[in-house]
Design a protein around this motif. Structure first.
Motif, PDB file in Angstrom:
ATOM      1  N   GLN A   1       0.828  -1.219   0.000  1.00  0.00           N
ATOM      2  CA  GLN A   1       0.000   0.000   0.000  1.00  0.00           C
ATOM      3  C   GLN A   1       0.855   1.259   0.000  1.00  0.00           C
ATOM      4  N   PHE A   2       1.922   1.236   0.801  1.00  0.00           N
ATOM      5  CA  PHE A   2       2.793   2.422   0.871  1.00  0.00           C
ATOM      6  C   PHE A   2       3.356   2.724  -0.513  1.00  0.00           C
ATOM      7  N   LEU A   3       3.854   1.681  -1.169  1.00  0.00           N
ATOM      8  CA  LEU A   3       4.413   1.861  -2.517  1.00  0.00           C
ATOM      9  C   LEU A   3       3.309   2.204  -3.514  1.00  0.00           C
ATOM     10  N   GLY A   4       2.175   1.521  -3.370  1.00  0.00           N
ATOM     11  CA  GLY A   4       1.059   1.743  -4.294  1.00  0.00           C
ATOM     12  C   GLY A   4       0.627   3.196  -4.322  1.00  0.00           C
ATOM     13  N   HIS A   5       0.542   3.814  -3.141  1.00  0.00           N
ATOM     14  CA  HIS A   5       0.141   5.230  -3.097  1.00  0.00           C
ATOM     15  C   HIS A   5       1.166   6.112  -3.806  1.00  0.00           C
ATOM     16  N   GLN A   6       2.451   5.817  -3.586  1.00  0.00           N
ATOM     17  CA  GLN A   6       3.497   6.620  -4.266  1.00  0.00           C
ATOM     18  C   GLN A   6       3.356   6.512  -5.779  1.00  0.00           C
ATOM     19  N   LEU A   7       3.205   5.278  -6.255  1.00  0.00           N
ATOM     20  CA  LEU A   7       3.174   5.060  -7.706  1.00  0.00           C
ATOM     21  C   LEU A   7       1.922   5.669  -8.324  1.00  0.00           C
ATOM     22  N   LYS A   8       0.808   5.519  -7.614  1.00  0.00           N
ATOM     23  CA  LYS A   8      -0.448   6.052  -8.153  1.00  0.00           C
ATOM     24  C   LYS A   8      -0.365   7.572  -8.320  1.00  0.00           C
TER      25      LYS A   8
END
Ligand SMILES: NC(=O)c1ccc[n+]([C@@H]2O[C@H](COP(=O)([O-])OP(=O)(O)OC[C@H]3O[C@@H](n4cnc5c(N)ncnc54)[C@H](OP(=O)(O)O)[C@@H]3O)[C@@H](O)[C@H]2O)c1
Length: 357
Positions: free
Chosen positions: A62-69
Motif C-alpha cells: 500500500q505504501f508503494l502503491g500510493h506513491q506510484l499512483k
C-alpha cells in the motif's frame, strides 16, 4: 508506437532451484544455495503506461502503491477479504481477492478458483510485479503465473523476503554472499521461494530482485503505535526485546530501495534492505516511550514493562538467531541513501506525523 529493445545475455546455472524435497530435515538441505545469481535480461522500453501489480497489498504494497499512483501508474493488487478490497478500491486501486489457503485445484471452478484466475489474468498487463505474500505463491500457481507473464508486458519482478534466511551466526556479520542456513520451516520456505522467483524471472528474461528485509516499521506499525494503542507488551514481545542486533527498516526506505531496483540495472539479484543501526528492541521501546512521554504523557498511565519477565529471560540466557546484516550492497549497487538510517530518525518522523484518534 511502442519500441522494443532486446538484449539477450547467456545465463549462468548458479543459484538454480532444485526440486522441492519432502524431507523435514531442513537444516541438512545443503542443496539450498545462496540465491545470488546473474541472469540474462530482456530489457524492454515501453511507451505505454506503467502498471504495478502487488501480489499482496499489505503494509509495503500500500505504501508503494500510493506513491506510484500519485505518479500516474496504474496499481493493482490482491488481498484476503472483501472488506479490505472495498477499502483499497476506495483509494483508487484495482483489487482482487486472492488467498493461498483457499486454493484447491479440485475446486478451480468455484468462486475462489474464479478469483484466482481473474486476478492472475490481470498479471498479463502488468509491467512490474511485486510479491509480498509470504511463501509460497509459486508452489501453487507457477504454471498460471508463468503463462500470464510469458505473454505479458512484465519487465521487472521483485520478491520481498527476509533476513531470517541467514539463520544464526552468533552475532557475526553476514552479507548477500553468506550461504543461508534457515533455521525454521518459514525461513526455509522463504529461501525456496527466493530461488523459485529468481528462476522464473531468469527464464522470462526480466529484471528479478529478491530483497531481504529487516523488521519493517512505519506509520501505523511501530514501537510508538504499540505503546499508544496496545499498552503493555505481551510476554512474547518482551522476550524478543533480548535480541542484540535485530535488523529493521522504515517502510519509506523499503519503497526507496524497491524504486531504485526498478530504475537501475544491477548485476545482482539479492539485496539486504536494512538500516545502519540494529539496536536492541528494548532500546527502541525505551526511546519510543520517551517520545510518548514528551508528547502524550497521559498515554503512559498504567503502562510499565514487566521487569520480572525480562529478568527471567535474561537469566535463562535464551539466544534468538543473532547476526549483523550488512547493507553495503544496497548502498553501493542501488545507490540508496537511507531516509531513516536509525530507529531514532524513523520514530521521530512517525511521531511528527502521528494523529491521535
Ligand atoms: N513485517 C516485517 O517485519 C517483515 C520483515 C521481513 C520480511 N517481511 C515480508 O515482507 C513482505 C511484505 O511485508 P508487509 O509487512 O508488507 O506484509 P503484510 O502487511 O503482512 O502483507 C502481506 C500481504 O500478503 C497477503 N497475504 C497474507 N497471507 C496470504 C495468503 N495465505 N494468501 C494470499 N495472500 C496472503 C496479505 O493480505 P491482506 O492484505 O488481506 O492481509 C497482505 O496483502 C511479506 O512477505 C513479509 O512476510 C516482513
Amino acid at each position: 508506437m511502442s519500441s522494443l529493445v532486446v538484449f539477450s545475455v547467456p545465463k549462468t546455472g548458479a543459484g538454480r532451484v532444485l526440486p522441492l524435497r519432502e524431507s523435514n530435515d531442513f537444516q541438512s538441505r545443503s542443496w539450498l544455495r545462496p540465491a545470488t545469481v546473474r541472469c540474462g535480461l530482456r530489457l524492454e522500453v515501453q511507451e505505454s503506461g506503467n502498471h504495478a501489480f502487488m501480489l499482496g497489498m499489505g503494509f509495503v504494497g500500500q505504501f508503494l502503491g500510493h506513491q506510484l499512483k500519485e505518479e500516474g501508474w496504474k496499481v493493482s493488487g490482491t488481498c484476503l477479504s472483501e472488506i479490505k478490497k472495498k477499502k483499497l478500491e476506495g483509494s483508487g486501486f484495482e483489487i482482487f481477492i486472492y488467498s493461498l489457503e483457499d486454493y484447491d485445484s479440485s475446486r478451480i471452478s468455484t468462486s475462489y478458483g474464479f478469483h484466482h484466475q481473474e486476478s492472475l489474468f490481470t498479471l498479463q498487463d502488468a509491467t512490474h510485479l511485486l510479491i509480498s505474500i509470504p511463501p509460497s505463491v509459486l508452489h501453487f500457481h507457477r504454471d498460471l503465473i508463468w503463462n500470464r507473464l510469458k505473454n505479458g508486458r512484465v519487465h521487472w519482478l521483485c520478491y520481498l523476503s527476509s533476513t531470517s534466511v541467514y539463520g544464526d551466526h552468533g552475532g557475526y556479520w553476514v552479507d548477500e554472499d553468506t550461504p543461508p542456513k534457515p533455521e525454521n520451516e518459514l525461513a526455509v520456505a522463504r529461501l525456496e521461494a527466493e530461488n523459485a522467483w529468481i528462476n522464473l524471472g531468469c527464464d522470462l528474461g526480466v529484471h528479478v530482485y529478491v530483497l531481504r528485509l529487516g523488521g519493517i516499521y512505519g506509520p501505523g506499525r511501530s514501537a510508538l503505535d504499540t505503546i499508544i494503542k496496545q499498552g503493555p507488551l505481551s510476554k512474547d514481545q518482551q522476550r524478543r526485546q533480548h535480541r542484540r542486533y535485530p535488523p529493521r527498516i522504515h517502510v519509506a526506505d523499503v519503497c526507496q530501495a524497491i524504486r531504485a531496483s526498478m530504475n537501475k540495472s544491477s548485476t545482482w539479484n539479492v539485496f539486504n534492505i536494512i538500516d545502519d543501526d540494529p539496536a536492541p528492541r528494548s532500546e527502541v521501546f525505551s526511546y519510543a516511550r520517551s517520545l510518548v512521554m514528551q508528547r502524550w504523557p497521559d498515554k503512559l498511565d498504567g503502562i510499565s514493562v514487566d521487569q520480572e519477565t525480562l529478568n527471567q529471560h535474561a537469566q535463562t540466557g535464551e539466544l534468538i538467531e543473532e547476526k549483523r546484516v550488512s547493507n553495503n550492497r544496497m548502498k553501493s549497487e542501488l545507490g540508496v541513501e537511507l531516509l531513516h538510517p536509525n530507529y531514532r530518525s524513523g520514530l521521530e518522523s512517525i511521531a511528527r506525523g502521528y494523529q491521535l484518534r
